[in-house]
Every structure is written in C-alpha cells, then in structure tokens.
Design an enzyme around this catalytic site. Structure first.
Site, PDB file in Angstrom:
ATOM      1  N   ALA A 132     -35.196  -7.425 -29.981  1.00  0.00           N
ATOM      2  CA  ALA A 132     -35.483  -8.781 -29.389  1.00  0.00           C
ATOM      3  C   ALA A 132     -35.589  -9.463 -31.028  1.00  0.00           C
ATOM      4  O   ALA A 132     -36.742  -8.297 -30.772  1.00  0.00           O
ATOM      5  CB  ALA A 132     -35.347  -9.264 -28.628  1.00  0.00           C
ATOM      6  N   LYS A 188     -40.482   7.697 -27.226  1.00  0.00           N
ATOM      7  CA  LYS A 188     -40.646   6.328 -27.808  1.00  0.00           C
ATOM      8  C   LYS A 188     -42.480   6.256 -28.191  1.00  0.00           C
ATOM      9  O   LYS A 188     -42.345   5.567 -29.888  1.00  0.00           O
ATOM     10  CB  LYS A 188     -40.164   5.760 -27.252  1.00  0.00           C
ATOM     11  CG  LYS A 188     -39.857   4.074 -27.701  1.00  0.00           C
ATOM     12  CD  LYS A 188     -39.420   2.712 -27.062  1.00  0.00           C
ATOM     13  CE  LYS A 188     -39.233   1.269 -28.123  1.00  0.00           C
ATOM     14  NZ  LYS A 188     -39.073   0.283 -27.311  1.00  0.00           N
ATOM     15  N   SER A 261     -42.056  -3.725 -35.613  1.00  0.00           N
ATOM     16  CA  SER A 261     -43.173  -4.960 -35.088  1.00  0.00           C
ATOM     17  C   SER A 261     -44.622  -4.706 -35.270  1.00  0.00           C
ATOM     18  O   SER A 261     -44.825  -6.163 -35.632  1.00  0.00           O
ATOM     19  CB  SER A 261     -42.849  -4.608 -33.297  1.00  0.00           C
ATOM     20  OG  SER A 261     -42.854  -3.900 -32.841  1.00  0.00           O
TER      21      SER A 261
END
Ligand code: NAD
Length: 310
Positions: A132, A188, A261
């Site tokens: 997002a 991850k 990010s």
C-alpha cells in the site's frame, strides 16, 4: 459487536482497516498524524486503485484520545513506534484479557518486544504480501493483490486465530493460518534485508541492483549470514531458496522498477526500519556468538545516512 482497532493507520493500516470496515466490522483507525486523522474524519479515506477511485467512511482517532476496548488490535505502525503504541493502549485500558494483538509489521523480533506489555498468548504474528502507499493524508494508493499468513506467536492457535482468519477473509484479504509463520517472517525479512538497504545506499531500483554483474557475490554472503543466524534461532531456512526469492524480484515485470520502502522513507526524510532487519540479525548474532560483519556494516551505513535527516 466485535471491535477492531488498527494501531498505526498509514498506508498498510489504511488498506487493512478499510477492507475490514467494508466487510461490515466496527473498525477504528488509531494514529498520531493529526492531519491524516482529521482528513479521514472529515472526508473519509479516499482510495485510488489501478481501475477505480472511491471513499470509505471510517472513524479515525488520535492515539492520545482513544478510549474504546478492542477485541482485535492490528499493529501497523512502523516497527520503531510499536512499543510506545502498545504500551499506551495497555495503560489506558483498550486491551482486555481476550484482546488479540496482531503484528503485521515487517522485520524481526516483534513478539519479543510486544510481549513486554501483553502475554505472548495474546500476540499473533502475520506476514503479508499486500502492499500500500499514501498519496497524502487520508489518501491511499492501492495496487495489486496479496495474501496474509498468520499464527499465534507461541504456535498455539486458538479460536481467536480462527476468528481473525474469518475477519480477514470476509474482508477479501486472502488469509491463511500458517503452521510456521516464523519461517515466512524470516524469508520476507531476508529479502527486505538485502534489497531495502542496498537500494537505499546505492540509490538504485531493485532491477538496477540486480543488474550489477557481481550482485550475486555481494548478496549471497549476506543471505548466508542471515541464514546462519536464523538456523541458530531454530528457523528452517535455506540459502539457495532465499537467493532465488531475492532474484525473483529483479525483473522489471516483477518488482524491478520499484524502490523499496526504506528508500522511500529515507528520501522522504523519515527514519528507516533497519534496526528490525539487518540490525536485529546483527543483535541476534551477537547474542548467539555468530559473526555478522555484513549485517552490522549495513546497519551502520543506513544509520550514517539517517544522520542527514535527524
Ligand atoms: P506508513 O509510513 O504509511 O505509516 C506508518 C506510520 O507513519 C503511520 O502511523 C502513519 O500515519 C505515519 N505517517 C506516514 N506518513 C506520515 C507523514 N508524512 N507525516 C506523519 N506521519 C506519517 O507505513 P506503512 O507502509 O503503512 O508500514 C507499516 C508497517 O507495515 C511497517 O512495518 C512496514 O514495513 C509494513 N509493511 C508495509 C507494506 C507497504 O506496502 N506499505 C507492506 C507490508 C508490510
């Protein structure tokens, strides 16, 4: 009625919170960013997707003003804000003995930090492939599809795990109960510990980092260091499988054209989550007597860069 609080309602908190709200649940966004909270309360959360724009009416409250008790609190602050958030929610009575606290943050060690404030049996861990972005206060940019894997942090799933699963799936968030969420979290975190700092230090996209002819010689030893620490922590990790996972992000049609990010946080003048990625791996290495020179170096390099924005 089942009450859901989203503690940290930036890009990801906004995505997860509005999806659950649209499924008909009582959801409150909890956040410290006053302009964002005011705009959501005045105009709703404005959402832009690849094909559509729409608004979701959803209540938002400043963290200092929250007063409800919640059945589920999803923690989606940045990692460095999570302890202050949970401690505050605990102190002001938003958490009852059955409240499920679900961390969906990136990075390692969240269960250790959060269990200072609530018992481990109330903590759930999730790893998500949803992404997002924020276009501005109260304005979400949502692209792509994703999934969520979750498990109680002590491995003892219960009826609350099933309930959370049901909430997420009614919200079309494509959730599953994991039998080994730590393996997914470490996988991850490994990809993030490679791509986030390298793209940030080098000021390159994922594709550009992967295109360097000797990228493998740089990245493989870093992955092997992470795997050595993970295995010593009892996590079932495989260096080749993780290298494949890192390399699968390089093509332009995969994530290649993106800056991770951490790069975005740094260029926007915000602190990064490095201490919860490479920094946490180095800290575990120190505890376990496993050398982590690469992760330690990378952590320092990012902290040096962060000095420019403090
Ligand atoms: P975010 O930066 O959008 O939001 C985190 C917090 O920062 C929120 O409280 C938000 O209100 C605040 N914030 C954001 N911009 C601000 C501004 N300009 N001024 C003041 N406050 C501001 O972070 P996120 O992307 O939602 O990430 C939350 C957690 O989820 C992190 O651990 C992240 O690693 C993880 N995560 C993010 C994504 C993603 O695609 N965004 C995907 C998976 C996991």
């Amino acid at each position: 009625m089942y009450k859901v609080g989203i503690a940290g309602a930036g890009a990801m908190g906004g995505r997860i919170g509005t999806a659950i709200k649209q499924a008909g649940y009582d959801v409150t966004l909890i956040d410290n960013w006053e302009e964002h909270v005011n705009r959501i309360n005045e105009h709703g959360m404005e959402i832009q997707t690849e094909t559509d724009t729409y608004t979701v009416e959803i209540p938002a409250v400043l963290t200092k003003d929250v007063s409800e008790k919640f059945d589920l609190i999803v923690i989606l602050t940045k990692s460095m804000q999570s302890e202050d958030m949970l401690q505050h929610l605990q102190e002001i009575g938003c958490i009852h003995e059955d409240t499920a606290i679900l961390s969906m943050m990136n990075g390692l060690g969240h269960e250790e930090r959060l269990s200072k404030y609530v018992p481990l049996s109330q903590i759930y861990l999730a790893v998500t492939m949803w992404t997002a972005g924020l276009r501005g206060p109260g304005q979400l940019l949502l692209e792509g599809e994703g999934s969520i894997d979750l498990q109680r942090a002590d491995g003892q799933n219960d009826e609350r795990t099933d309930f959370i699963l049901n909430v997420f799936n009614e919200a079309k968030l494509n959730a599953q109960i994991s039998q080994d969420v730590f393996k997914s979290i470490w996988a991850k975190a490994t990809v993030n510990s490679v791509l986030n700092p390298l793209c940030t230090i080098l000021d390159k996209t994922i594709y550009e980092v992967g295109s360097y002819e000797a990228s493998n010689q740089m990245i493989r030893p870093l992955v092997e260091e992470i795997v050595a620490v993970g295995i010593a922590k009892g996590i079932d990790l495989d260096a080749q499988a993780l290298m494949d996972k890192v390399e699968s992000t390089y093509p332009k049609e995969a994530q290649g054209l993106h800056y991770p990010s951490m790069h975005q946080d740094y260029t926007n003048g915000r602190l990064t989550e490095i201490d919860y990625l490479n920094g946490q791996i180095a800290a575990y290495g120190k505890e376990l007597n496993i050398p982590t020179p690469l992760n330690t170096l990378i952590t320092h390099l990012i902290h040096e860069l962060e000095m420019k924005i403090q």
